[in-house]
Design an enzyme around this catalytic site. Structure first.
Site, short mmCIF file in Angstrom:
data_model
loop_
_atom_site.label_atom_id
_atom_site.label_comp_id
_atom_site.label_asym_id
_atom_site.label_seq_id
_atom_site.Cartn_x
_atom_site.Cartn_y
_atom_site.Cartn_z
N ASP A 61 -7.61 0.85 4.28
CA ASP A 61 -6.27 1.39 4.13
C ASP A 61 -6.11 2.60 5.05
O ASP A 61 -6.88 3.56 4.97
CB ASP A 61 -6.04 1.80 2.67
CG ASP A 61 -4.66 2.42 2.46
OD1 ASP A 61 -3.67 1.73 2.73
OD2 ASP A 61 -4.60 3.59 2.06
N THR A 94 0.65 1.53 6.54
CA THR A 94 0.14 2.84 6.98
C THR A 94 -0.60 2.74 8.31
O THR A 94 -0.47 3.62 9.16
CB THR A 94 -0.81 3.43 5.91
OG1 THR A 94 -1.82 2.48 5.59
CG2 THR A 94 -0.04 3.77 4.65
N THR A 95 -1.38 1.67 8.50
CA THR A 95 -2.07 1.48 9.77
C THR A 95 -1.07 1.17 10.88
O THR A 95 -1.17 1.69 11.99
CB THR A 95 -3.11 0.34 9.66
OG1 THR A 95 -4.00 0.63 8.57
CG2 THR A 95 -3.91 0.21 10.94
N ASP A 391 -0.93 -0.56 -3.32
CA ASP A 391 -0.09 -0.97 -2.19
C ASP A 391 0.80 -2.15 -2.57
O ASP A 391 1.99 -2.17 -2.27
CB ASP A 391 -0.96 -1.34 -0.99
CG ASP A 391 -1.61 -0.12 -0.36
OD1 ASP A 391 -1.37 1.00 -0.85
OD2 ASP A 391 -2.38 -0.28 0.61
#
Length: 539
Positions: A61, A94-95, A391
């Site tokens: 994550d 997020t990445t 998530d």
């Protein structure tokens, strides 16, 4: 006549400015992106991070990794901040947002070095972000909430897509169904704090279960606990923040006694105070007693004799969630316990799960709530599973509120990239170059998906460009069969809000870094340590 130099800053202050400083900031951001680049997508790798205390965390994550890296570079910290913001806002991507911001800066770097003013690049990027968001909302597919079955299928597919890049990818169908059920148990506001996740070590991961209500691990109990009932229907619940036990003095205390009778009177006074508290709780009609502080052996036996269940040292968040779900209020004294300060639920029971016993409150009237009981082999695996479920829960909540989805697998990025490339050709002046760079930057997502899966990224991107030029909106990377597929037909779906938020946040971060042309570091204040006095031994 020579003028004396004017000194504005404290001696030792480090100041760097101009194009070299801007290029340095861009390079620092690219180093941060490299740390999470290989974690993107279903074939992404995991990172093992050891903190200063030696605790190991295994995760892919982006927000978790960047938070644990403890980045100190001021410009690079902005990427950490946008990853955290993306995680808090939508839970996933997020990445992607970190990679996109770094790629936008990479595309701007040659323009900066060639002398194009950063403000011109910023204007072009902001225009590109506006056009990209507009295009995403145009092509997003709306799902009718009236068709309950189709809408539940949409939510399950969104959750499965979010879980496909996690450690639990093999169990994504199982957990996607679990997450959709959990969110479906909440009220229309979908409060995240009403979904509890409890980790129970041991057992198969698919032995995880969803409890419709509040559940928490049985706390430490004294003798007499075995005699208490373990199941109630429609019980009243007393929520307390007081100790119900005989305790020694916390502070040094001195009591002067002249006779045994006086000592006996002190002891009897302590007992009578305790029994008075217990009697008031029993009189209130409560059948379940929970306390933030300890409930001693005397109180435990007293309640057991009267068929009342009690649990002391309940965690504060569990006690608060029980209050929000069952009603009532947490009391700091028992002098007055009217019925309106007591909670209630349809059923209470204590059950065995693995090697642990759990207290479960079901049918809570005040707020709809649920608890996911996670099973797994190792602590690190369960922690990563908990982050993955967080998530997925966030994605399902957003999809429930927005009901607009787009195809994943890099399809939406390729389509927006094609759209912006065409728009840049109609742009007059120097803004054409940065706008075309924005279009190229969006291709970082499908390119990295290919690289992480071990495919030839160059040939795959050429095929994707060809497909989108022919009007195939949802052509994306097929990481299973090494090819190009219609990701919408393949049910690789993501809420449109995730993509909108990622592009907006990445653009803002890139523009902020490009607008900084000077960094000033103040010297650390150094305080002289006090001089040690000359030592002198004791006589």
């Amino acid at each position: 006549m020579m003028h004396a130099p004017i000194i504005l800053l404290k001696e030792g202050t480090d100041s760097s400015q101009g194009i070299p400083q801007l290029v340095s900031n861009i390079s620092a951001c690219q180093v941060v992106a490299e740390a999470v680049r290989t974690t993107l997508g279903p074939r992404g790798m995991d990172k093992l991070i050891l903190d200063s205390s030696g605790k190991a965390t295994i995760s892919n994550d982006g927000a978790t990794i960047l938070k644990l890296l403890d980045v100190v570079h001021p410009a690079a910290k902005m990427l950490v901040d946008i990853a955290r913001a993306q995680d808090a806002e939508v839970g996933d991507g997020t990445t992607s947002v970190t990679l996109l911001a770094a790629e936008l800066l990479k595309q701007a770097k040659p323009h900066v070095e060639e002398g194009i003013h950063p403000q011109l690049i910023i204007r072009a990027y902001r225009k590109g972000a506006t056009l990209a968001v507009k295009r995403i909302l145009e092509i997003a597919v709306k799902v009718k909430k009236e068709d309950k079955e189709e809408f539940m299928h949409l939510l399950r597919q969104c959750a499965a897509t979010a879980l496909s890049s996690k450690l639990v990818a093999r169990q994504k169908e199982f957990f996607a169904d679990l997450v959709v059920q959990a969110v479906g148990m909440l009220d229309e506001h979908l409060p995240l704090n009403m979904i509890g996740i409890k980790k129970i070590q041991g057992g198969d991961i698919e032995a995880s279960r969803l409890v419709a209500g509040v559940a928490f691990k049985k706390t430490f109990s004294y003798a007499g606990f075995e005699m208490q009932p373990k199941h109630y229907e429609n019980p009243l619940i007393a929520l307390l923040n007081i100790e119900l036990e005989l305790k020694a003095e916390k502070e040094n205390a001195e009591i002067r006694l002249k006779s045994v009778q006086e000592y006996q009177a002190v002891v009897e006074a302590e007992w009578s105070i305790l029994y008075e508290k217990l009697e008031k709780i029993v009189t209130s009609g409560a059948r379940v007693v929970l306390s933030r502080l300890a409930i001693g052996d005397v109180a435990t036996q007293y309640f057991a004799d009267r068929d009342i269940f009690c649990a002391g040292r309940v965690a504060e968040d569990d006690l608060r969630r029980t209050m929000m779900a069952c009603g009532g209020a947490i009391q700091t004294n028992v002098s007055d316990l009217p019925e309106h300060v007591l909670g209630c639920c349809q059923s209470f029971e204590e059950i065995q799960i693995g090697s642990e016993r759990y207290n479960i409150f079901a049918g809570c009237p005040q707020a709809k709530t649920c608890t996911i009981l996670l099973r797994g082999g190792t602590e690190q695996f369960m922690e990563e599973t908990e982050r993955s479920l967080h998530d997925a829960i966030m994605i399902v909540r957003r999809a429930t509120k927005s009901d607009a989805v787009v195809g994943g697998g890099g399809a939406v990025e390729m389509e927006v990239s094609r759209f912006l490339r065409e728009a840049s050709r109609a742009e007059p002046g120097k803004q054409q170059l940065p706008l075309a760079g924005f279009a190229r930057a969006l291709e970082v997502v499908p390119r990295q998906l290919c690289s992480n899966a071990g495919f030839d990224a160059t040939s795959m991107l050429n095929r994707l460009r060809q497909q989108h030029a022919q009007g195939h909106l949802w052509s994306g990377v097929d990481v299973v069969n090494e090819g190009v597929t219609d990701t919408f037909t393949a049910c690789v779906w993501e809420p449109a809000l995730v993509k909108v938020n990622a592009i907006t946040a990445a653009c803002e971060a890139a523009c902020l870094i490009l607008s900084v042309d000077e960094t000033i570091r103040n010297p650390k204040s150094t305080v002289d340590a006090p001089q040690a006095l000359p030592g002198g031994g004791m006589g």
